[in-house]
Design an enzyme around this catalytic site. Structure first.
Site, PDB file in Angstrom:
ATOM      1  N   CYS A 100       0.836  -1.202   0.000  1.00  0.00           N
ATOM      2  CA  CYS A 100       0.000   0.000   0.000  1.00  0.00           C
ATOM      3  C   CYS A 100       0.871   1.253   0.000  1.00  0.00           C
ATOM      4  O   CYS A 100       1.743   1.411   0.858  1.00  0.00           O
ATOM      5  CB  CYS A 100      -0.930   0.019   1.203  1.00  0.00           C
ATOM      6  SG  CYS A 100      -1.982   1.482   1.278  1.00  0.00           S
ATOM      7  N   ASN A 200       0.113  -8.286 -10.692  1.00  0.00           N
ATOM      8  CA  ASN A 200      -0.969  -7.343 -10.414  1.00  0.00           C
ATOM      9  C   ASN A 200      -0.612  -5.967 -10.968  1.00  0.00           C
ATOM     10  O   ASN A 200       0.546  -5.583 -10.972  1.00  0.00           O
ATOM     11  CB  ASN A 200      -1.192  -7.273  -8.901  1.00  0.00           C
ATOM     12  CG  ASN A 200      -2.158  -6.184  -8.476  1.00  0.00           C
ATOM     13  OD1 ASN A 200      -1.819  -5.346  -7.640  1.00  0.00           O
ATOM     14  ND2 ASN A 200      -3.350  -6.164  -9.026  1.00  0.00           N
ATOM     15  N   GLY A 201      -1.639  -5.260 -11.451  1.00  0.00           N
ATOM     16  CA  GLY A 201      -1.431  -3.887 -11.886  1.00  0.00           C
ATOM     17  C   GLY A 201      -1.979  -3.597 -13.263  1.00  0.00           C
ATOM     18  O   GLY A 201      -1.423  -4.040 -14.263  1.00  0.00           O
ATOM     19  N   ARG A 225      -8.995  -2.565  -9.785  1.00  0.00           N
ATOM     20  CA  ARG A 225      -9.966  -1.537 -10.170  1.00  0.00           C
ATOM     21  C   ARG A 225     -10.828  -1.925 -11.365  1.00  0.00           C
ATOM     22  O   ARG A 225     -11.973  -1.483 -11.484  1.00  0.00           O
ATOM     23  CB  ARG A 225      -9.223  -0.224 -10.440  1.00  0.00           C
ATOM     24  CG  ARG A 225      -8.668   0.418  -9.165  1.00  0.00           C
ATOM     25  CD  ARG A 225      -7.800   1.630  -9.458  1.00  0.00           C
ATOM     26  NE  ARG A 225      -6.523   1.257 -10.068  1.00  0.00           N
ATOM     27  CZ  ARG A 225      -5.616   2.141 -10.456  1.00  0.00           C
ATOM     28  NH1 ARG A 225      -5.847   3.439 -10.306  1.00  0.00           N
ATOM     29  NH2 ARG A 225      -4.472   1.727 -10.983  1.00  0.00           N
TER      30      ARG A 225
END
Length: 331
Positions: A100, A200-201, A225
């Site tokens: 994070c 991820n991303g 997202r």
């Protein structure tokens, strides 16, 4: 893909997102093919355990197995205690957040701030792995900044400490969520460790998922997202990875949306349910004609009946038919 003793139903996973991946959304995404749905981040600080928000985040009622809870903190002993607490509450997997980039998290030397302190990383991981008898996973970024991409060394530490799977977001802490994702570091991590590695991303389509898996040789992908307002994305990606073909547009989208709306009110109650529903309904409408007007109206409504009526009217058969032959446009 396996994490410890668990064989996942697919290698397309739902990323933990604060304010998004509550139990209603996790259950929905699992139904649409997510192999794992990680909970919202839970602080290791014991004083927060009794709060309504934390109790909700620890609620796994009717949630499919395995159930993964993400924790954040910087004190090894406190993290171990929090891990035991979450296992007692029903967690089957403990996921540790060291990715994070938020200032309030990094400001207390937690999240991706820990990437600057590899000795502390080892202490936390050793403490948590020793504290529980369930698999421990770790989410990281590629490094602190573009000049300090230490993801490979952190991955080695994680494996040595007994972590059983690793998720890597392809940006540094300094990048936050801006700029392009780079997958070279993820590729290097996968080539270095033997535990499962998940990329991820900014993965938004089946084609992107396939390209990322091909380039990195990762064991799975994690979607964040892109899943908001699009929970069926998981089955679309999973089907494409297995067959090379696209699934037809699901016929039950409106029914799914209304079911999601109902579950939010059941889970949060009338007041909070109305507030939480607004953002989810806006995500479902993204890209559709008249979405701005719909969002403005939804944001003025504060009862289930009102939101239900307006949503039924907006997501009408006419809109669905208009989009049927034009491909995906948000809904």
């Amino acid at each position: 893909m396996r994490i410890g003793q668990y064989t996942l139903s697919s290698n397309v996973l739902l990323a933990p997102m604060a304010g998004v991946t509550d139990r209603p959304f996790r259950v929905l995404c699992r139904r649409f093919g997510a192999g794992l749905a990680v909970s919202e981040m839970v602080s290791s600080h014991s004083l927060l355990w009794g709060s309504v928000k934390t109790l909700r985040r620890a609620d796994h009622t009717s949630e499919p197995f395995p159930r993964s809870v993400q924790m954040v903190g910087s004190d090894p002993e406190q993290m171990a205690t929090a891990a035991r607490y979450n296992v007692d509450q029903g967690a089957d997997i403990i996921d540790i957040n060291m990715g994070c980039p938020a200032k309030k998290i990094c400001g207390v030397s937690a999240g991706s701030a820990l990437l600057k302190d590899e000795s502390k990383i080892a202490q936390i991981l050793t403490s948590v792995v020793s504290a529980v008898d369930v698999p421990v996973t770790l989410k990281i970024r590629t490094g602190w900044d573009t000049k300090n991409r230490n993801g490979v060394s952190v991955a080695k530490i994680a494996e040595e400490c007994g972590v059983q799977a690793l998720v890597v977001h392809g940006r540094t802490r300094a990048c936050a969520y801006s700029g392009s994702v780079e997958y070279e570091t993820i590729r290097s991590i996968k080539a270095t460790v033997s535990i499962p590695v998940v990329a991820n991303g900014d993965i938004q389509t089946p084609e992107q998922a396939k390209e990322v898996l091909s380039y990195t040789s990762a064991d799975g992908v994690m979607i964040g997202r892109a899943a908001r307002g699009h929970p069926w994305l998981f089955q679309e990606i999973d089907h494409f990875l297995k067959t090379g073909e696209h699934l037809p547009t699901p016929k039950e989208k409106l029914e799914t949306l209304l079911e999601h709306l109902t579950s939010l009110y059941d889970f949060y109650g009338a007041k909070t349910g109305a507030l939480i529903a607004r953002k989810h309904l806006a995500w479902y409408a993204k890209g559709l004609p008249g979405a701005a007007v719909y969002r403005a109206e939804i944001n003025r409504l504060d009862t289930f009946e009102q939101q239900l009526a307006v949503t039924r009217e907006y997501f009408s058969l006419d809109i669905l038919l208009a989009l049927k032959d034009g491909g995906e446009v948000g809904f």
